[in-house]
Design a protein around this motif. Structure first.
Motif, PDB file in Angstrom:
ATOM      1  N   VAL A   1      -9.166   7.247   6.254  1.00  0.00           N
ATOM      2  CA  VAL A   1      -7.395   7.604   6.065  1.00  0.00           C
ATOM      3  C   VAL A   1      -6.859   6.128   6.453  1.00  0.00           C
ATOM      4  O   VAL A   1      -7.001   5.267   7.176  1.00  0.00           O
ATOM      5  CB  VAL A   1      -7.144   8.459   7.229  1.00  0.00           C
ATOM      6  N   THR A   2      -5.714   5.852   5.559  1.00  0.00           N
ATOM      7  CA  THR A   2      -5.002   4.829   5.788  1.00  0.00           C
ATOM      8  C   THR A   2      -3.546   5.092   5.645  1.00  0.00           C
ATOM      9  O   THR A   2      -3.036   6.165   5.012  1.00  0.00           O
ATOM     10  CB  THR A   2      -5.574   3.779   4.619  1.00  0.00           C
ATOM     11  N   GLU A   3      -2.608   4.167   5.647  1.00  0.00           N
ATOM     12  CA  GLU A   3      -1.225   4.296   5.217  1.00  0.00           C
ATOM     13  C   GLU A   3      -0.570   3.609   4.193  1.00  0.00           C
ATOM     14  O   GLU A   3      -1.133   2.782   3.636  1.00  0.00           O
ATOM     15  CB  GLU A   3      -0.356   3.949   6.418  1.00  0.00           C
ATOM     16  N   LEU A   4       0.421   4.158   3.661  1.00  0.00           N
ATOM     17  CA  LEU A   4       1.314   3.609   2.276  1.00  0.00           C
ATOM     18  C   LEU A   4       1.550   2.237   2.864  1.00  0.00           C
ATOM     19  O   LEU A   4       2.274   2.227   3.964  1.00  0.00           O
ATOM     20  CB  LEU A   4       2.456   4.514   2.163  1.00  0.00           C
ATOM     21  N   PRO A   5       1.870   1.445   1.952  1.00  0.00           N
ATOM     22  CA  PRO A   5       2.365  -0.034   2.463  1.00  0.00           C
ATOM     23  C   PRO A   5       3.677   0.193   2.987  1.00  0.00           C
ATOM     24  O   PRO A   5       4.581   0.615   2.512  1.00  0.00           O
ATOM     25  CB  PRO A   5       2.545  -0.796   0.947  1.00  0.00           C
ATOM     26  N   GLY A   6       3.897  -0.460   3.956  1.00  0.00           N
ATOM     27  CA  GLY A   6       5.123  -0.544   4.835  1.00  0.00           C
ATOM     28  C   GLY A   6       5.332   0.559   5.696  1.00  0.00           C
ATOM     29  O   GLY A   6       6.248   0.578   6.416  1.00  0.00           O
ATOM     30  N   VAL A   7       4.312   1.220   6.061  1.00  0.00           N
ATOM     31  CA  VAL A   7       4.308   2.288   6.920  1.00  0.00           C
ATOM     32  C   VAL A   7       3.193   2.208   8.010  1.00  0.00           C
ATOM     33  O   VAL A   7       2.003   1.692   7.844  1.00  0.00           O
ATOM     34  CB  VAL A   7       4.002   3.790   6.179  1.00  0.00           C
ATOM     35  N   GLY A   8       3.568   2.489   9.246  1.00  0.00           N
ATOM     36  CA  GLY A   8       2.665   2.346  10.461  1.00  0.00           C
ATOM     37  C   GLY A   8       2.227   0.855  10.600  1.00  0.00           C
ATOM     38  O   GLY A   8       2.972  -0.029  10.741  1.00  0.00           O
ATOM     39  N   GLU A   9       0.875   0.691  10.748  1.00  0.00           N
ATOM     40  CA  GLU A   9       0.005  -0.408  10.702  1.00  0.00           C
ATOM     41  C   GLU A   9       0.013  -1.372   9.299  1.00  0.00           C
ATOM     42  O   GLU A   9      -0.784  -2.283   9.374  1.00  0.00           O
ATOM     43  CB  GLU A   9      -0.970  -0.315  11.473  1.00  0.00           C
ATOM     44  N   ASN A  10       0.330  -0.751   8.241  1.00  0.00           N
ATOM     45  CA  ASN A  10       0.098  -1.433   6.963  1.00  0.00           C
ATOM     46  C   ASN A  10       1.385  -2.267   6.741  1.00  0.00           C
ATOM     47  O   ASN A  10       2.634  -2.054   6.410  1.00  0.00           O
ATOM     48  CB  ASN A  10       0.368  -0.333   5.741  1.00  0.00           C
ATOM     49  N   SER A  11       1.133  -3.736   7.054  1.00  0.00           N
ATOM     50  CA  SER A  11       2.206  -4.817   6.789  1.00  0.00           C
ATOM     51  C   SER A  11       2.460  -5.020   5.457  1.00  0.00           C
ATOM     52  O   SER A  11       3.045  -6.211   5.162  1.00  0.00           O
ATOM     53  CB  SER A  11       1.823  -5.792   7.575  1.00  0.00           C
ATOM     54  N   LEU A  12       1.685  -4.429   4.337  1.00  0.00           N
ATOM     55  CA  LEU A  12       1.887  -4.892   3.058  1.00  0.00           C
ATOM     56  C   LEU A  12       3.225  -4.326   2.453  1.00  0.00           C
ATOM     57  O   LEU A  12       3.925  -3.577   3.131  1.00  0.00           O
ATOM     58  CB  LEU A  12       0.890  -4.451   2.179  1.00  0.00           C
ATOM     59  N   THR A  13       3.798  -4.782   1.323  1.00  0.00           N
ATOM     60  CA  THR A  13       5.021  -4.481   1.128  1.00  0.00           C
ATOM     61  C   THR A  13       4.628  -3.311  -0.227  1.00  0.00           C
ATOM     62  O   THR A  13       3.933  -3.687  -1.209  1.00  0.00           O
ATOM     63  CB  THR A  13       5.888  -5.531   0.176  1.00  0.00           C
ATOM     64  N   TYR A  14       5.360  -2.250  -0.197  1.00  0.00           N
ATOM     65  CA  TYR A  14       5.236  -1.310  -1.320  1.00  0.00           C
ATOM     66  C   TYR A  14       5.854  -1.920  -2.487  1.00  0.00           C
ATOM     67  O   TYR A  14       6.903  -1.854  -2.688  1.00  0.00           O
ATOM     68  CB  TYR A  14       5.581   0.184  -0.879  1.00  0.00           C
ATOM     69  N   GLY A  15       4.943  -1.712  -3.639  1.00  0.00           N
ATOM     70  CA  GLY A  15       5.529  -2.265  -4.948  1.00  0.00           C
ATOM     71  C   GLY A  15       4.628  -1.656  -6.109  1.00  0.00           C
ATOM     72  O   GLY A  15       3.565  -1.086  -5.774  1.00  0.00           O
ATOM     73  N   ARG A  16       4.910  -1.981  -7.318  1.00  0.00           N
ATOM     74  CA  ARG A  16       3.911  -1.464  -8.624  1.00  0.00           C
ATOM     75  C   ARG A  16       2.618  -2.101  -8.247  1.00  0.00           C
ATOM     76  O   ARG A  16       1.534  -1.637  -8.799  1.00  0.00           O
ATOM     77  CB  ARG A  16       4.762  -2.373  -9.608  1.00  0.00           C
ATOM     78  N   ASP A  17       2.388  -3.080  -7.763  1.00  0.00           N
ATOM     79  CA  ASP A  17       1.125  -3.786  -7.562  1.00  0.00           C
ATOM     80  C   ASP A  17       0.362  -2.928  -6.353  1.00  0.00           C
ATOM     81  O   ASP A  17      -0.846  -3.986  -6.298  1.00  0.00           O
ATOM     82  CB  ASP A  17       1.230  -5.437  -7.387  1.00  0.00           C
ATOM     83  N   SER A  18       0.800  -2.284  -5.712  1.00  0.00           N
ATOM     84  CA  SER A  18       0.195  -1.678  -4.502  1.00  0.00           C
ATOM     85  C   SER A  18      -1.203  -0.950  -4.794  1.00  0.00           C
ATOM     86  O   SER A  18      -1.694  -0.721  -3.990  1.00  0.00           O
ATOM     87  CB  SER A  18       0.884  -0.876  -3.733  1.00  0.00           C
ATOM     88  N   THR A  19      -1.614  -0.840  -6.163  1.00  0.00           N
ATOM     89  CA  THR A  19      -2.752  -0.060  -6.594  1.00  0.00           C
ATOM     90  C   THR A  19      -3.797  -1.079  -6.174  1.00  0.00           C
ATOM     91  O   THR A  19      -5.019  -0.634  -5.988  1.00  0.00           O
ATOM     92  CB  THR A  19      -2.738   0.331  -7.951  1.00  0.00           C
ATOM     93  N   GLY A  20      -3.526  -2.497  -6.205  1.00  0.00           N
ATOM     94  CA  GLY A  20      -4.607  -3.512  -5.917  1.00  0.00           C
ATOM     95  C   GLY A  20      -4.877  -3.106  -4.411  1.00  0.00           C
ATOM     96  O   GLY A  20      -6.314  -3.528  -4.160  1.00  0.00           O
ATOM     97  N   MET A  21      -4.252  -2.676  -3.631  1.00  0.00           N
ATOM     98  CA  MET A  21      -4.787  -2.350  -2.265  1.00  0.00           C
ATOM     99  C   MET A  21      -5.942  -1.437  -2.141  1.00  0.00           C
ATOM    100  O   MET A  21      -6.890  -1.457  -1.636  1.00  0.00           O
ATOM    101  CB  MET A  21      -3.655  -1.851  -1.020  1.00  0.00           C
ATOM    102  N   LEU A  22      -5.720  -0.379  -3.024  1.00  0.00           N
ATOM    103  CA  LEU A  22      -6.790   0.683  -3.192  1.00  0.00           C
ATOM    104  C   LEU A  22      -7.986   0.340  -3.900  1.00  0.00           C
ATOM    105  O   LEU A  22      -9.065   0.486  -3.566  1.00  0.00           O
ATOM    106  CB  LEU A  22      -6.168   1.944  -3.845  1.00  0.00           C
ATOM    107  N   THR A  23      -7.826  -0.605  -5.026  1.00  0.00           N
ATOM    108  CA  THR A  23      -8.897  -1.202  -5.605  1.00  0.00           C
ATOM    109  C   THR A  23      -9.812  -2.001  -4.678  1.00  0.00           C
ATOM    110  O   THR A  23     -11.102  -1.769  -4.780  1.00  0.00           O
ATOM    111  CB  THR A  23      -8.574  -2.049  -6.553  1.00  0.00           C
ATOM    112  N   SER A  24      -9.074  -2.876  -4.099  1.00  0.00           N
ATOM    113  CA  SER A  24      -9.953  -3.643  -2.833  1.00  0.00           C
ATOM    114  C   SER A  24     -10.627  -2.907  -1.820  1.00  0.00           C
ATOM    115  O   SER A  24     -11.675  -3.015  -1.406  1.00  0.00           O
ATOM    116  CB  SER A  24      -8.849  -4.595  -2.245  1.00  0.00           C
TER     117      SER A  24
END
Length: 369
Positions: free
Chosen positions: A159-182
């Motif tokens: 289980v993980t969080e959407l970028p920008g939520v909780g401990e996820n310090s990524l920025t939510y954007g169109r390229d956020s699918t890269g997080m799931l791929t990695s």
């Protein structure tokens, strides 16, 4: 400051999903006062944090996790909510060390990073993967019951969080699918990522849909209220969603509110993209959803080749609906992953029992299995 009535209205499904008792919600609601400084007794974060500390004093760490998660709702906007966020993670960490079998993953991605809780990962026996991605306001810690039961599911659960939520310090954007791929690339070392089912809540579901368009490892998508088109077209047309949603979108995308239409207006999924989804989609829709209105569900019905659509008023003041939805999500995720038939059938049977109980009580019909 977001007025308490608006906070309560949007926080209600999150409280129900975590199993916060109705009498606790009732008592807390009556203690809230509109302090223009949004600090001290009577304010949202203070009252929920007080409940959490009382739970910690009694050794009830999971209750503390839930209350702290509500205290930081809808997002961290200052020291008080940050303290609640940190305390929620710390309480979860204490709990999971007693439960055993739940590990923590801290993963870098670009110039930032995110965290996951995981169960069932093994280099020797790589199980099918159920990957849970939270929504716009929900944290990964709310999935404690599923992680604790992962040993019975025949699947690895992460289980993980959407970028920008909780401990996820990524920025939510169109390229956020890269997080799931990695993430799938990494998890493939300790799970059978070629048999992945993604459970995505709200905006996490939208992210999962976009990711599945280009990743054949996703064998199934299960989501509650994933925005598909309406939210983004309304933004582009100058008809924004409620204020709390706008402010939270601004926070996770790091985009000023007045620039959201330009930043998100082209995020709507096209008919061709939806028709090209190879993975089956199980979708819970609610006619009262202000973020993903029922028009999105009807769009999916017209376009997605393999769709299992149910309707359930998860936004209403009904904890039993939240329990029913959780079980349905689990059953569909295990169905997609192709594992744990006995557990899946038990979850489906429990959903049917909850439906029957509501019907006998005269409630309107909800999710079907």
């Amino acid at each position: 400051m977001i007025p308490h009535p608006e906070l309560l209205r949007f926080a209600l499904p999150h409280a129900h999903a975590q199993g916060v008792p109705g009498d606790v919600l009732h008592r807390l609601a009556h203690r809230l006062t509109d302090d223009p400084k949004d600090e001290g007794p009577g304010t949202w974060t203070h009252e929920w944090s007080s409940l959490a500390r009382a739970a910690e004093a009694r050794g009830r760490d999971l209750d503390a996790v839930r209350a702290y998660a509500m205290a930081r709702f809808p997002y961290v906007d200052g020291p008080a909510r940050q303290a609640a966020q940190d305390a929620s993670v710390a309480a979860f960490d204490r709990w999971r060390k007693r439960v055993r079998g739940i590990s923590r993953l801290d993963l870098p991605h670009g110039d930032a990073g995110f965290a996951c809780w995981a169960a069932g990962l093994s280099h020797r026996e790589r199980l099918p993967l159920v990957l849970v991605v939270g929504g716009l306001t929900g944290t990964k810690e709310q999935w404690a019951p599923v992680l604790a039961d992962a040993g019975r599911l025949g699947a690895a659960v992460v289980v993980t969080e959407l970028p920008g939520v909780g401990e996820n310090s990524l920025t939510y954007g169109r390229d956020s699918t890269g997080m799931l791929t990695s993430l799938l690339d990494l998890l493939g070392r300790a799970a059978d990522a070629s048999r992945t089912c993604v459970v995505g809540l709200s905006l996490g579901g939208h992210l999962a849909l976009r990711h599945a368009l280009t990743d054949d490892r996703v064998r199934g998508l299960v989501t509650v209220g994933a925005p598909v088109r309406d939210l983004f077209t309304r933004l582009a047309e100058g008809a924004p969603p409620p204020r709390l949603v706008r402010l939270t979108l601004s926070h996770v995308t790091r985009t000023p509110v007045d620039r959201l239409p330009a930043a998100l207006g082209d995020w709507a999924l096209t008919d061709d993209e939806l028709a090209g989804l190879r993975a089956p989609v199980a979708y819970v829709a609610s006619r009262g959803d202000k973020v993903a209105p029922y028009a999105d569900a009807e769009l999916l019905r017209r376009t997605v080749p393999r769709l299992r659509l149910v309707e359930n008023d998860v936004l209403g003041a009904a904890p039993e609906r939240a329990a029913e939805t959780r079980l349905w999500l689990l059953a569909q995720a295990l169905r997609s992953a192709g594992t744990a038939g006995g557990v899946r059938r038990a979850a489906s049977a429990r959903v049917r029992a909850l439906r029957l109980r509501r019907r006998l009580a005269g409630a309107p019909a909800g999710a079907a299995v």
